[in-house]
Scaffold this active site. Structure first.
Site, PDB file in Angstrom:
ATOM      1  N   CYS A 284     -40.319 -43.456 -18.325  1.00  0.00           N
ATOM      2  CA  CYS A 284     -40.123 -43.620 -16.895  1.00  0.00           C
ATOM      3  C   CYS A 284     -38.466 -43.459 -16.756  1.00  0.00           C
ATOM      4  O   CYS A 284     -37.886 -44.163 -17.475  1.00  0.00           O
ATOM      5  CB  CYS A 284     -40.504 -44.998 -16.342  1.00  0.00           C
TER       6      CYS A 284
ATOM      7  N   HIS B 187     -48.823 -42.933 -12.094  1.00  0.00           N
ATOM      8  CA  HIS B 187     -47.600 -43.604 -12.508  1.00  0.00           C
ATOM      9  C   HIS B 187     -46.898 -43.897 -11.141  1.00  0.00           C
ATOM     10  O   HIS B 187     -46.297 -45.171 -10.965  1.00  0.00           O
ATOM     11  CB  HIS B 187     -46.844 -42.895 -13.566  1.00  0.00           C
ATOM     12  N   GLU B 188     -46.795 -42.895 -10.320  1.00  0.00           N
ATOM     13  CA  GLU B 188     -45.796 -43.127  -9.233  1.00  0.00           C
ATOM     14  C   GLU B 188     -46.409 -44.241  -8.236  1.00  0.00           C
ATOM     15  O   GLU B 188     -45.716 -45.029  -7.494  1.00  0.00           O
ATOM     16  CB  GLU B 188     -45.669 -41.873  -8.523  1.00  0.00           C
TER      17      GLU B 188
ATOM     18  N   HIS C  15     -45.427 -47.535  -8.933  1.00  0.00           N
ATOM     19  CA  HIS C  15     -44.371 -47.582  -8.579  1.00  0.00           C
ATOM     20  C   HIS C  15     -44.280 -48.226  -7.159  1.00  0.00           C
ATOM     21  O   HIS C  15     -43.698 -49.535  -6.572  1.00  0.00           O
ATOM     22  CB  HIS C  15     -43.451 -46.622  -8.605  1.00  0.00           C
TER      23      HIS C  15
END
Length: 136
Positions: free
Chosen positions: A85, A126-127, A130
């Site tokens: 990341c 993944h985002e 976040h």
């Protein structure tokens, strides 16, 4: 506007709040910042530029796709992988899904639903992590 990358894990571990039409400038800043970092990054969430809103962008080749308030509504075929990341140092192991279905708003705030597979699905997961304050 290209924004600096947030590296504070305490900030990144906080959940993001839903975005509104008032946050359209954040979408543009996120697109600009991803475009400036494409050599080393394929996706970003708004908290990576210091804004706790549920907005992500990701690259498919030269095309950058924004998603506002994305939610994964279906996932299939889990696997374990390692990811890095831009906001964090090193690689971390995580579980992802080969196929996901996502509901989100586009830049015009129209409801969308899409099915994504492979590496694009991995980036989106993944985002969205976040947005949920999950550090990988």
């Amino acid at each position: 506007m290209i924004r600096p990358i947030m590296k504070d894990e305490k900030f990144l571990a906080q959940k993001s709040v839903p975005a509104t039409k008032a946050d359209l400038a954040v979408v543009e800043d996120l697109i600009d910042t991803l475009r400036a970092n494409l050599e080393r990054c394929v996706g970003m969430a708004a908290n990576m530029i210091g804004i706790k809103k549920r907005i992500i962008v990701f690259a498919i080749g030269e095309i950058i796709v924004p998603m506002i308030n994305p939610v994964i509504v279906k996932k299939e075929k889990s696997y374990v992988t390692e990811e890095s990341c831009l906001s964090l140092v090193g690689f971390r192991e995580t579980t992802r899904y080969e196929t996901i279905e996502v509901e989100y708003l586009d830049k015009q705030f129209n409801k969308q639903k899409g099915t994504f597979t492979g590496f694009v699905a991995q980036i989106i997961q993944h985002e969205i992590d976040h947005c949920n304050g999950i550090i990988i």
